[in-house]
Every structure is written in C-alpha cells, then in structure tokens.
Design a protein around this motif. Structure first.
Motif, PDB file in Angstrom:
ATOM      1  N   PRO A  51     -26.906  -1.212 -29.100  1.00  0.00           N
ATOM      2  CA  PRO A  51     -26.460  -2.455 -28.455  1.00  0.00           C
ATOM      3  C   PRO A  51     -25.073  -2.860 -28.919  1.00  0.00           C
ATOM      4  O   PRO A  51     -24.537  -2.319 -29.887  1.00  0.00           O
ATOM      5  CB  PRO A  51     -27.514  -3.473 -28.909  1.00  0.00           C
ATOM      6  CG  PRO A  51     -28.007  -2.948 -30.213  1.00  0.00           C
ATOM      7  CD  PRO A  51     -27.943  -1.447 -30.103  1.00  0.00           C
ATOM      8  N   PHE A  55     -26.033  -8.127 -31.478  1.00  0.00           N
ATOM      9  CA  PHE A  55     -27.138  -7.176 -31.616  1.00  0.00           C
ATOM     10  C   PHE A  55     -26.651  -5.867 -32.243  1.00  0.00           C
ATOM     11  O   PHE A  55     -27.365  -5.230 -33.018  1.00  0.00           O
ATOM     12  CB  PHE A  55     -27.784  -6.897 -30.265  1.00  0.00           C
ATOM     13  CG  PHE A  55     -28.548  -8.064 -29.697  1.00  0.00           C
ATOM     14  CD1 PHE A  55     -29.061  -9.044 -30.530  1.00  0.00           C
ATOM     15  CD2 PHE A  55     -28.761  -8.183 -28.333  1.00  0.00           C
ATOM     16  CE1 PHE A  55     -29.764 -10.126 -30.031  1.00  0.00           C
ATOM     17  CE2 PHE A  55     -29.473  -9.252 -27.814  1.00  0.00           C
ATOM     18  CZ  PHE A  55     -29.971 -10.232 -28.668  1.00  0.00           C
ATOM     19  N   SER A  67     -32.323  -0.870 -32.576  1.00  0.00           N
ATOM     20  CA  SER A  67     -32.251  -0.177 -31.287  1.00  0.00           C
ATOM     21  C   SER A  67     -33.395   0.813 -31.103  1.00  0.00           C
ATOM     22  O   SER A  67     -33.709   1.200 -29.978  1.00  0.00           O
ATOM     23  CB  SER A  67     -30.916   0.565 -31.161  1.00  0.00           C
ATOM     24  OG  SER A  67     -30.741   1.489 -32.224  1.00  0.00           O
ATOM     25  N   THR A 133     -34.563  -7.286 -25.621  1.00  0.00           N
ATOM     26  CA  THR A 133     -34.098  -5.911 -25.847  1.00  0.00           C
ATOM     27  C   THR A 133     -35.113  -4.820 -25.519  1.00  0.00           C
ATOM     28  O   THR A 133     -34.724  -3.675 -25.314  1.00  0.00           O
ATOM     29  CB  THR A 133     -33.660  -5.729 -27.318  1.00  0.00           C
ATOM     30  OG1 THR A 133     -34.797  -5.902 -28.170  1.00  0.00           O
ATOM     31  CG2 THR A 133     -32.583  -6.727 -27.695  1.00  0.00           C
TER      32      THR A 133
END
Length: 439
Positions: A51, A55, A67, A133
């Motif tokens: 990201p 993030f 991630s 996410t």
C-alpha cells in the motif's frame, strides 16, 4: 578486521550476553514467521501489492505483515498508540501525573491501563484495517460477518502476542523489545529494496548504485550525529559532611539532547499530511483549486508537500520537546540535591537558563530533523528507486539508528563490565554522547 573478530569472540565468550543475543534472535524469528501467517478465510493471491501513504508507512514498520493480511497485521502499532496517549495524559492530566509519581505501584497501574487501551485501539483499528484493505480486494472466501469477528479476535491476539514478545526481548534479550520489533520489520525490507535498485540500474548503472550506497553511508553518519548530539550543562554539587565523611563537591553535567523529541514530530506531521488531499477530494469535481490541492499533496515529492511537511515537523518538535522536557522539574531536582549551575542562582533563574538553552538547541535540531524527513523525497527526485529511497531518511532511518545505538551501548556495557576491550577503537563507546557535544 582482527579487532572485529576479537570483539565477536569476546561477545560470545560471555555466557549471559551470548544467551541474551540468542534469545533475541529467536524471538525476532518468531515475529517474522508470524508476519507470513495469513488470516483464516483470506486468499493471499487476491491481495493487492504494497500500500501507499500512511498504510505504506505502517507496512514498512511491520515488515510486510500489513499487506500480507497476517495475524500480526497490526503488529505492535496499537500498543505504541496507547503508550503515546498515556504519555501525553501523564503530562497534561493531574490524575495521571500523580499516578506516575507513585513509583513502582503507579507504573504498574499505568501499564495495566496501557494494555486495556491497547486492546480497545486494536479492535478499532482492526475494523478499519479489515474494511479498508482486505474486504475491498475480494480476497475473503467466507462470510463477511464471520470473517470480521474471527479477524478481530486474531488481530487482537496477534498484537498482544507481539507485545509479549517485546517484553520478553527486553527481559531476556538485548535492547528494547518493542523498538527491536519495529526495527526488524524495517530492516527486513532493505535486502529486497537493494536488490530491486540493483536490477533497475542494471550492469551499466553499477557506478550509480555505488554512489547511492556511499551517499547513504554519509546520511546514516549524519543521522547518528543528530541522534546523539547533546548540549551538556555543568552542575556543581555542594559539599556535605555526613558522619565525618565528605560527600558531593564534584562537577557533573546534565545532557540536553539536540533532538529530544526523537521521531515523534515526524510521526505527528506525517499523520496530518494526508488531511489536505482527503479534504480536497470532497470538492475535487467542483473546484479547480481543490483538484490542485488534491494533486499536489498526493505527491510527496512536490515542493509544496515538503515545505508544509518540514514546517509541521519544526512546529511539532518544539511542541513535543516542551511537553517532555520540563526545565522547572530539572531545576527543582537540582536544588533538592544541593546542585547548581555555576553563575546561576538556584530555582527560577536556573529554570529560565535551562529553558533558554533548550530553545536555542531545539531550533537547529528541528531544522535538521525536517531535513532528514524530506531526504527520501529528494532521493527519489535525484533518481533513486522508491523502495530504496525510504532508507535515506525519515522515520525508518531514525528508528533504526536509535535502536541500533541503544543495543550497541548495552553490549558495550557487558564487554566493559567483564574487562574486555570495547567495540570502538578508543576502547569504549560513551554512554553519554559527548562525542557529539554541541558547544
């Protein structure tokens, strides 16, 4: 080279130090393995790449666990957030100030509150993490409700386990455990970034890669100097006769760090730098000015972004130094122990003198900190790859330097305690950073 080999032999010949180093390595391996265990119900092949923005910064600190949708996806960050909140409360709220002054019992109560607050923050951040996410990627293969519940439980357990690992490293290992976990997450990205930079440059660009490595070396040296630089204030203690023995009378020094606030101003400033772009998106389709602001402040290499970023860091450096370094408390402690600054009256004049020194050294310290923070952007503009450029400055480099220096001091103290030669040529690595004394 002989001295280095000899020092390593000395380190591993001390049983307690050898056990602590091996314990630390073992705990860090467990932490890294946990970063690759994906949350149940997630298809890893459908997850997006690394990201960007805030993030991306979190993912850097966690070594890719964010991630990867790992059970350590939030890592130690909720605990750090809770610790910062409690630290600010102990400065501004009388109840917590009183608790902090109660000694060991007060610290235990603060630690308990920090743990409870960590769980609350983990649940809140977990909801945002999963919703923002993971769910949008379409990687979830089970019921959304079931996945949300199980993920919150596992993320909370993962954060508490990371916190336990950090405490165990501090207790049975070497260095500060929480800081070590963050540092290993950052360092884990370095080999990949270096390889990617080498592949991007190719064989024809090997000279450029060498130049980049040399520049990085000098940047690290500069950050070490900034981290360790102090202004030493001389303090004279009056002689006291107790039971026929004379105590005191010697001169000591109060070290005031040039960068007393550490990485906190960069973290605070970075969290605010996403606000202009987010607000501009609301009116992006209606206003050219909003479009300009959104575009400009979404590009962290633009001069407008870096000017605002540097200004915020300077402001937050003064703010954080003001709430963490209390000249009145220092002056009061000196007076209680019979100490005084030569030529300065005890009490209020001493407090004003110390406050003046802090103000004078904080300005250059804040400017240098801002310069370190924007170095990655300058490196990208100069042609360095995005991943490799992150190691040229900013929060990552400051954390790595601070943690490594602290760990080296602890190892040095073990060596000197056992009468071995230290790691530096001079024979020891000064615990007080006088090597970088500011006049």
């Amino acid at each position: 080279m002989k001295k280095f080999i000899s020092t390593v032999k000395n380190i591993f010949s001390i049983e307690d130090l050898r056990v602590r180093i091996l314990n630390t390595i073992g705990f860090l391996i467990i932490f890294r393995l946990g970063s690759f265990i994906v949350l149940p119900g997630v298809d890893p092949s459908k997850l997006g790449g690394a990201p960007e923005g805030i993030f991306g910064l979190i993912d850097t600190f966690l070594g890719g666990a964010f991630s990867n949708a790992s059970i350590f996806g939030l890592g130690i960050m909720p605990y750090i957030s809770a610790s910062i909140v409690l630290q600010l409360l102990t400065v501004g709220v009388p109840y917590f100030q009183k608790m902090q002054k109660e000694g060991e019992s007060g610290r235990k109560r603060i630690n308990q509150i920090t743990r409870v607050l960590t769980i609350a923050i983990t649940v809140a951040q977990g909801i945002g993490y999963v919703s923002a996410t993971i769910l949008p990627t379409g990687a979830v293969m089970v019921s959304t409700t079931l996945f949300m519940f199980s993920s919150l439980v596992l993320l909370s357990a993962g954060t508490m386990f990371c916190m336990w690992l950090g405490e165990k490293i501090t207790e049975k290992g070497i260095g500060n455990g929480i800081s070590m976990l963050i540092m290993i997450g950052i360092i884990s990205r370095f080999p990949g970034a270096l390889i990617a930079e080498g592949l991007e440059k190719g064989s024809s660009g090997m000279l450029l890669l060498i130049i980049e490595a040399v520049v990085l070396f000098f940047v690290v040296v500069g950050v070490i100097a900034l981290t360790e630089a102090t202004r030493r204030i001389p303090v004279q203690y009056a002689k006291q006769v107790v039971g026929g023995k004379v105590y005191g009378g010697q001169r000591q020094y109060i070290p005031i760090k040039v960068n007393a606030s550490g990485v906190m101003p960069i973290i605070f400033a970075q969290s605010l730098m996403f606000v202009p772009a987010l607000i501009a998106q609301i009116w992006a389709g209606e206003s050219d000015i909003a479009n300009y602001i959104g575009t400009t402040f979404s590009d962290f290499t633009s001069w407008q972004y870096n000017l605002l970023f540097a200004s915020l860091i300077i402001i937050f450096t003064f703010f954080y130094t003001a709430i963490t370094v209390n000249p009145e408390q220092i002056a009061e402690d000196m007076k209680r122990n019979g100490g005084f600054v030569p030529g300065i009256k005890p009490g209020a004049p001493t407090s004003e003198f110390i406050d003046g020194i802090i103000s004078k050294i904080t300005l250059p310290g804040s400017v240098l900190l801002a310069a370190v923070a924007i170095l990655p952007a300058l490196a990208i503009i100069a042609g360095v790859g995005g991943e490799f450029a992150q190691f040229y400055g900013g929060t990552s480099l400051l954390i790595m330097v601070g943690v490594i220096m602290d760990t080296l001091r602890q190892i040095e103290s073990y060596l000197l305690m056992r009468h071995y030669e230290g790691m530096m040529k001079s024979g020891n690595m000064k615990n007080n950073p006088s090597n970088y004394q500011v006049a």
